[in-house]
Enzyme design. Structure first.
Site, PDB file in Angstrom:
ATOM      1  N   ASP A 135     -37.578 -26.659 -41.755  1.00 39.99           N
ATOM      2  CA  ASP A 135     -36.201 -26.168 -41.642  1.00 39.99           C
ATOM      3  C   ASP A 135     -35.218 -27.154 -42.253  1.00 39.99           C
ATOM      4  O   ASP A 135     -34.251 -26.762 -42.917  1.00 39.99           O
ATOM      5  CB  ASP A 135     -35.842 -25.925 -40.172  1.00 39.99           C
ATOM      6  CG  ASP A 135     -36.418 -24.632 -39.633  1.00 39.99           C
ATOM      7  OD1 ASP A 135     -36.897 -23.820 -40.444  1.00 39.99           O
ATOM      8  OD2 ASP A 135     -36.395 -24.439 -38.402  1.00 39.99           O
ATOM      9  N   GLU A 245     -32.541 -20.677 -33.532  1.00 43.17           N
ATOM     10  CA  GLU A 245     -31.744 -21.061 -34.688  1.00 43.17           C
ATOM     11  C   GLU A 245     -32.656 -21.646 -35.763  1.00 43.17           C
ATOM     12  O   GLU A 245     -33.703 -22.221 -35.465  1.00 43.17           O
ATOM     13  CB  GLU A 245     -30.675 -22.096 -34.307  1.00 43.17           C
ATOM     14  CG  GLU A 245     -29.586 -21.563 -33.372  1.00 43.17           C
ATOM     15  CD  GLU A 245     -28.631 -20.596 -34.065  1.00 43.17           C
ATOM     16  OE1 GLU A 245     -28.752 -20.408 -35.287  1.00 43.17           O
ATOM     17  OE2 GLU A 245     -27.767 -20.042 -33.368  1.00 43.17           O
ATOM     18  N   CYS A 246     -32.237 -21.524 -37.014  1.00 39.56           N
ATOM     19  CA  CYS A 246     -33.049 -21.997 -38.127  1.00 39.56           C
ATOM     20  C   CYS A 246     -32.838 -23.470 -38.448  1.00 39.56           C
ATOM     21  O   CYS A 246     -33.552 -24.044 -39.249  1.00 39.56           O
ATOM     22  CB  CYS A 246     -32.733 -21.171 -39.378  1.00 39.56           C
ATOM     23  SG  CYS A 246     -31.059 -21.436 -40.006  1.00 39.56           S
ATOM     24  N   GLY A 247     -31.846 -24.094 -37.846  1.00 37.72           N
ATOM     25  CA  GLY A 247     -31.570 -25.500 -38.135  1.00 37.72           C
ATOM     26  C   GLY A 247     -30.154 -25.734 -38.604  1.00 37.72           C
ATOM     27  O   GLY A 247     -29.601 -26.823 -38.432  1.00 37.72           O
TER      28      GLY A 247
END
Length: 305
Positions: A135, A245-247
């Site tokens: 990520d 969340e993706c980061g």
């Protein structure tokens, strides 16, 4: 006779950065009761260094459409290309560029223009070997590089409170640990409102949304939502309930430190990164098991039901 409405608060044009906690609260008190269009209009007039980051999800597309009607010079668009988007997503990017006559700043993982280059550097299926570092490499680092090179002080996001998890308490305006302002103009809208706007205004949308997908990310971490799965982000990160969340919207400094430490430890080796990471995990597990006290085993009796 109703009392006259209180005058709208005034703010510096442009805002003086960094914002104090008191000023953030004052801004949110005002914006919380405004429509997305009014929030965007306010941001265009008041927020310096304003850009829009987007993966071309529905909410981001709504903001793009609204801005096209608010100003002739909308905030520039930033698209983080992980290299692993669906082909339908790339097609949508081109459609948006044509429909709204927009340029898009595209940022990819550092030193990599293709999947082949990324996998030569980090190994195949790196997201399986170390998702946090993945990520960081494909999303967080390119985004931060874009912010630094383009002079970004604030970004418009497509986040909404109804998406739940870490977004449930979302405010119109936030400031992250790096000082970056995040403006969430549709923070109070639910998914039906977004769909209504997209349909009513004929906003371009990802073709995958008509094929059973509810939320679209990288192809390897996105599946069609299953029957009865009504979550707005259904189909993302299946089997990973703790991940929401993706980061891009987590603690940047913590993620950066963790990822860079792992990358540094791997760069000294020449074998594929994924193999190395798996070997490190196996070694850690072996060390943990070796450290556990030895308990005498008892015979196992096989039973049948």
């Amino acid at each position: 006779m109703a009392p006259p409405a209180a005058p709208a608060p005034t703010f510096d044009k442009p805002l003086n950065l960094p914002l104090s906690r008191e000023e953030i609260d004052r801004i949110n008190t005002y914006l919380r009761d405004q429509t997305p269009e009014t929030i965007l209009q306010w941001a265009v007039e008041h927020v310096p260094g304003l850009f829009q980051t987007t993966a071309f999800g529905l909410t981001g597309l709504v903001a793009i459409d609204m801005l096209s009607k608010i100003t002739e010079n909308p905030p520039p668009l930033i698209f983080v290309d992980t290299l692993y988007h669906f082909k339908e997503t790339y097609e949508l990017v081109e459609e948006v560029k044509t429909r709204y006559n927009r340029d898009v700043h595209v940022y990819k993982p550092e030193g990599c223009d293709t999947v082949e280059e990324f996998e030569k550097k980090y190994g195949q299926k790196f997201w399986e070997a170390d998702e946090v570092t993945y990520d960081y490499l494909v999303k967080v680092e390119p985004a931060r590089r874009a912010y630094e090179e383009l002079g970004v002080k604030a970004v418009i996001t497509g986040r909404r409170a109804s998406q739940g998890a870490d977004r449930a308490t979302l405010q119109p305006l936030e400031v992250d640990s790096t000082g970056l302002i995040k403006l969430n103009p549709l923070f109070a809208w639910t998914f039906p409102f977004v769909e209504w706007y997209v349909d009513a205004n004929k906003v371009p949308r990802n073709k995958l949304l008509d094929q059973g997908y509810r939320s679209v990310g990288d192809w390897h971490s996105t599946v069609k939502s299953s029957e009865g799965d009504t979550g707005e982000r259904a189909g993302r990160w299946v089997g990973k309930q703790e991940k929401t969340e993706c980061g891009l919207h987590v603690d940047y400094f913590k993620l950066k430190a963790e990822a860079e430490k792992k990358v540094r430890s791997l760069k000294c080796c020449t074998r594929p990164t994924m193999t190395i990471v798996l070997q490190l995990k196996e070694k850690a597990l072996s060390e943990q098991q070796a450290a556990e006290p030895v308990v005498a085993s008892t015979p196992t009796v096989e039973t049948t039901a």
